[in-house]
Design a protein around this motif. Structure first.
Motif, PDB file in Angstrom:
ATOM      1  N   MET A   1       0.841  -1.177   0.000  1.00  0.00           N
ATOM      2  CA  MET A   1       0.000   0.000   0.000  1.00  0.00           C
ATOM      3  C   MET A   1       0.885   1.239   0.000  1.00  0.00           C
ATOM      4  O   MET A   1       1.909   1.301   0.667  1.00  0.00           O
ATOM      5  CB  MET A   1      -0.897  -0.021   1.226  1.00  0.00           C
ATOM      6  N   ALA A   2       0.508   2.224  -0.762  1.00  0.00           N
ATOM      7  CA  ALA A   2       1.289   3.455  -0.897  1.00  0.00           C
ATOM      8  C   ALA A   2       1.300   4.242   0.407  1.00  0.00           C
ATOM      9  O   ALA A   2       0.285   4.362   1.088  1.00  0.00           O
ATOM     10  CB  ALA A   2       0.716   4.304  -2.019  1.00  0.00           C
ATOM     11  N   LYS A   3       2.461   4.767   0.743  1.00  0.00           N
ATOM     12  CA  LYS A   3       2.601   5.547   1.969  1.00  0.00           C
ATOM     13  C   LYS A   3       2.642   7.047   1.689  1.00  0.00           C
ATOM     14  O   LYS A   3       2.206   7.839   2.506  1.00  0.00           O
ATOM     15  CB  LYS A   3       3.874   5.123   2.697  1.00  0.00           C
ATOM     16  N   PHE A   4       3.185   7.422   0.538  1.00  0.00           N
ATOM     17  CA  PHE A   4       3.337   8.836   0.203  1.00  0.00           C
ATOM     18  C   PHE A   4       2.252   9.228  -0.796  1.00  0.00           C
ATOM     19  O   PHE A   4       2.420   9.113  -2.000  1.00  0.00           O
ATOM     20  CB  PHE A   4       4.725   9.106  -0.380  1.00  0.00           C
ATOM     21  N   VAL A   5       1.107   9.665  -0.266  1.00  0.00           N
ATOM     22  CA  VAL A   5      -0.066   9.967  -1.078  1.00  0.00           C
ATOM     23  C   VAL A   5      -0.512  11.396  -0.789  1.00  0.00           C
ATOM     24  O   VAL A   5      -0.568  11.815   0.366  1.00  0.00           O
ATOM     25  CB  VAL A   5      -1.224   8.991  -0.758  1.00  0.00           C
ATOM     26  N   VAL A   6      -0.809  12.146  -1.858  1.00  0.00           N
ATOM     27  CA  VAL A   6      -1.331  13.508  -1.702  1.00  0.00           C
ATOM     28  C   VAL A   6      -2.631  13.637  -2.481  1.00  0.00           C
ATOM     29  O   VAL A   6      -2.820  12.986  -3.507  1.00  0.00           O
ATOM     30  CB  VAL A   6      -0.310  14.577  -2.164  1.00  0.00           C
ATOM     31  N   ASN A   7      -3.522  14.474  -1.975  1.00  0.00           N
ATOM     32  CA  ASN A   7      -4.796  14.736  -2.647  1.00  0.00           C
ATOM     33  C   ASN A   7      -4.638  15.916  -3.596  1.00  0.00           C
ATOM     34  O   ASN A   7      -4.210  16.992  -3.182  1.00  0.00           O
ATOM     35  CB  ASN A   7      -5.893  15.051  -1.616  1.00  0.00           C
ATOM     36  N   VAL A   8      -5.010  15.710  -4.835  1.00  0.00           N
ATOM     37  CA  VAL A   8      -4.897  16.748  -5.854  1.00  0.00           C
ATOM     38  C   VAL A   8      -5.827  17.917  -5.527  1.00  0.00           C
ATOM     39  O   VAL A   8      -5.464  19.080  -5.718  1.00  0.00           O
ATOM     40  CB  VAL A   8      -5.203  16.177  -7.258  1.00  0.00           C
ATOM     41  N   ALA A   9      -7.004  17.643  -4.982  1.00  0.00           N
ATOM     42  CA  ALA A   9      -7.972  18.703  -4.673  1.00  0.00           C
ATOM     43  C   ALA A   9      -7.396  19.696  -3.657  1.00  0.00           C
ATOM     44  O   ALA A   9      -7.634  20.901  -3.755  1.00  0.00           O
ATOM     45  CB  ALA A   9      -9.270  18.100  -4.146  1.00  0.00           C
ATOM     46  N   GLU A  10      -6.626  19.211  -2.694  1.00  0.00           N
ATOM     47  CA  GLU A  10      -6.017  20.102  -1.703  1.00  0.00           C
ATOM     48  C   GLU A  10      -4.985  21.014  -2.343  1.00  0.00           C
ATOM     49  O   GLU A  10      -4.844  22.172  -1.953  1.00  0.00           O
ATOM     50  CB  GLU A  10      -5.368  19.284  -0.584  1.00  0.00           C
ATOM     51  N   ILE A  11      -4.265  20.503  -3.318  1.00  0.00           N
ATOM     52  CA  ILE A  11      -3.262  21.312  -4.025  1.00  0.00           C
ATOM     53  C   ILE A  11      -3.966  22.340  -4.898  1.00  0.00           C
ATOM     54  O   ILE A  11      -3.598  23.512  -4.928  1.00  0.00           O
ATOM     55  CB  ILE A  11      -2.334  20.423  -4.870  1.00  0.00           C
ATOM     56  N   LEU A  58       1.108  19.132 -12.542  1.00  0.00           N
ATOM     57  CA  LEU A  58       1.504  19.106 -11.140  1.00  0.00           C
ATOM     58  C   LEU A  58       3.023  19.098 -11.073  1.00  0.00           C
ATOM     59  O   LEU A  58       3.667  18.161 -11.549  1.00  0.00           O
ATOM     60  CB  LEU A  58       0.932  17.861 -10.452  1.00  0.00           C
ATOM     61  N   LEU A  59       3.595  20.153 -10.512  1.00  0.00           N
ATOM     62  CA  LEU A  59       5.043  20.275 -10.362  1.00  0.00           C
ATOM     63  C   LEU A  59       5.410  19.801  -8.955  1.00  0.00           C
ATOM     64  O   LEU A  59       4.881  20.297  -7.963  1.00  0.00           O
ATOM     65  CB  LEU A  59       5.500  21.718 -10.565  1.00  0.00           C
ATOM     66  N   ILE A  60       6.335  18.845  -8.903  1.00  0.00           N
ATOM     67  CA  ILE A  60       6.755  18.266  -7.625  1.00  0.00           C
ATOM     68  C   ILE A  60       8.227  18.567  -7.419  1.00  0.00           C
ATOM     69  O   ILE A  60       9.063  18.204  -8.253  1.00  0.00           O
ATOM     70  CB  ILE A  60       6.549  16.738  -7.616  1.00  0.00           C
ATOM     71  N   GLU A  61       8.523  19.235  -6.316  1.00  0.00           N
ATOM     72  CA  GLU A  61       9.910  19.412  -5.900  1.00  0.00           C
ATOM     73  C   GLU A  61      10.062  18.607  -4.626  1.00  0.00           C
ATOM     74  O   GLU A  61       9.316  18.805  -3.657  1.00  0.00           O
ATOM     75  CB  GLU A  61      10.230  20.882  -5.675  1.00  0.00           C
ATOM     76  N   GLY A  62      10.996  17.673  -4.625  1.00  0.00           N
ATOM     77  CA  GLY A  62      11.124  16.771  -3.492  1.00  0.00           C
ATOM     78  C   GLY A  62      12.529  16.713  -2.940  1.00  0.00           C
ATOM     79  O   GLY A  62      13.504  17.069  -3.614  1.00  0.00           O
ATOM     80  N   ASN A  63      12.619  16.244  -1.705  1.00  0.00           N
ATOM     81  CA  ASN A  63      13.898  16.065  -1.038  1.00  0.00           C
ATOM     82  C   ASN A  63      13.813  14.801  -0.185  1.00  0.00           C
ATOM     83  O   ASN A  63      12.892  14.661   0.613  1.00  0.00           O
ATOM     84  CB  ASN A  63      14.220  17.290  -0.168  1.00  0.00           C
ATOM     85  N   VAL A  64      14.759  13.892  -0.380  1.00  0.00           N
ATOM     86  CA  VAL A  64      14.802  12.649   0.383  1.00  0.00           C
ATOM     87  C   VAL A  64      16.085  12.645   1.208  1.00  0.00           C
ATOM     88  O   VAL A  64      17.167  12.882   0.678  1.00  0.00           O
ATOM     89  CB  VAL A  64      14.802  11.402  -0.530  1.00  0.00           C
ATOM     90  N   GLU A  65      15.948  12.378   2.503  1.00  0.00           N
ATOM     91  CA  GLU A  65      17.093  12.192   3.386  1.00  0.00           C
ATOM     92  C   GLU A  65      16.894  10.850   4.070  1.00  0.00           C
ATOM     93  O   GLU A  65      15.937  10.665   4.816  1.00  0.00           O
ATOM     94  CB  GLU A  65      17.180  13.316   4.412  1.00  0.00           C
ATOM     95  N   SER A  66      17.791   9.925   3.766  1.00  0.00           N
ATOM     96  CA  SER A  66      17.658   8.577   4.283  1.00  0.00           C
ATOM     97  C   SER A  66      19.025   7.922   4.300  1.00  0.00           C
ATOM     98  O   SER A  66      20.045   8.598   4.190  1.00  0.00           O
ATOM     99  CB  SER A  66      16.677   7.790   3.405  1.00  0.00           C
ATOM    100  N   LEU A 126       8.136   7.169  -7.256  1.00  0.00           N
ATOM    101  CA  LEU A 126       9.032   8.292  -7.550  1.00  0.00           C
ATOM    102  C   LEU A 126      10.148   8.380  -6.508  1.00  0.00           C
ATOM    103  O   LEU A 126      11.324   8.544  -6.849  1.00  0.00           O
ATOM    104  CB  LEU A 126       8.229   9.596  -7.596  1.00  0.00           C
ATOM    105  N   VAL A 127       9.809   8.223  -5.241  1.00  0.00           N
ATOM    106  CA  VAL A 127      10.810   8.257  -4.166  1.00  0.00           C
ATOM    107  C   VAL A 127      11.768   7.085  -4.314  1.00  0.00           C
ATOM    108  O   VAL A 127      12.992   7.240  -4.234  1.00  0.00           O
ATOM    109  CB  VAL A 127      10.127   8.245  -2.784  1.00  0.00           C
TER     110      VAL A 127
END
Length: 178
Positions: A1-11, A58-66, A126-127
């Motif tokens: 199941m996906a953990k990193f999910v965003v709602n388009v309506a909120e954006i 939808l433009l996504i700017e992301g940063n991963v620290e792991s 994507l991550v």
């Protein structure tokens, strides 16, 4: 199941949204289960997204620290590998598709574009992709941290005079001429 999910309506409602998720050892283990990489024990990292609507895209700017544990390319022992990745990605809405021709030639722009549909966008893949791309093809310890026997063998092999792959052919020619 996906953990990193965003709602388009909120954006869409505000035009922008920033979110942050925890990158747990459990998520890393599941996401990287088909690779030789593994999650460090009791590790917790983070991924943050700044999402904006640019027209209908939808433009996504992301940063991963792991962090990961990867095999050393030199001695095959585990190496703790930090992951710090910043990325930008553009998703276009997947509208009603026309009937595509049987032979379709894609442009470089077509290959660089991804799509989303529905009210939620799952960003797990994507991550995962950016984490995998952050690890070099041959991750290695510092030479001092590798097994000394392995280092000695590698140095002696490098010091040995390389033979030409054509040397055997030169010997055949010499035997033919005599």
């Amino acid at each position: 199941m996906a953990k990193f999910v965003v709602n388009v309506a909120e954006i869409e409602a505000k035009g922008r949204k920033s979110v942050r998720f925890e990158v747990t050892s459990a998520w890393l283990s599941e996401a990287l289960g088909d690779t030789e990489f593994r999650a460090p024990e009791n590790h917790s990292g983070a991924v943050s997204f700044d999402l904006r609507m640019t027209g209908s895209d939808l433009l996504i700017e992301g940063n991963v620290e792991s962090a990961l544990v990867v095999p050393c390319a030199r001695c095959n022992e585990p190496v703790d590998w930090p992951v710090e990745v910043t990325f930008t990605h553009l998703l276009s809405p997947l509208g009603e598709r026309e009937q595509l021709p049987e032979e379709l030639e894609l442009t470089p722009e077509d290959l660089d574009r991804d799509y989303f549909s529905g009210e939620q966008v799952e960003l797990d893949a994507l991550v995962r992709e950016h984490i995998l791309l952050s690890v070099p093809m041959q991750p290695m310890h510092d030479e001092a941290d590798c097994d000394p026997d392995v280092i000695a063998r590698l140095k002696s092999a490098a010091a040995a005079k390389p033979t030409s792959p054509l040397a055997a052919l030169a010997g055949l020619k010499a035997n033919k001429d005599s």
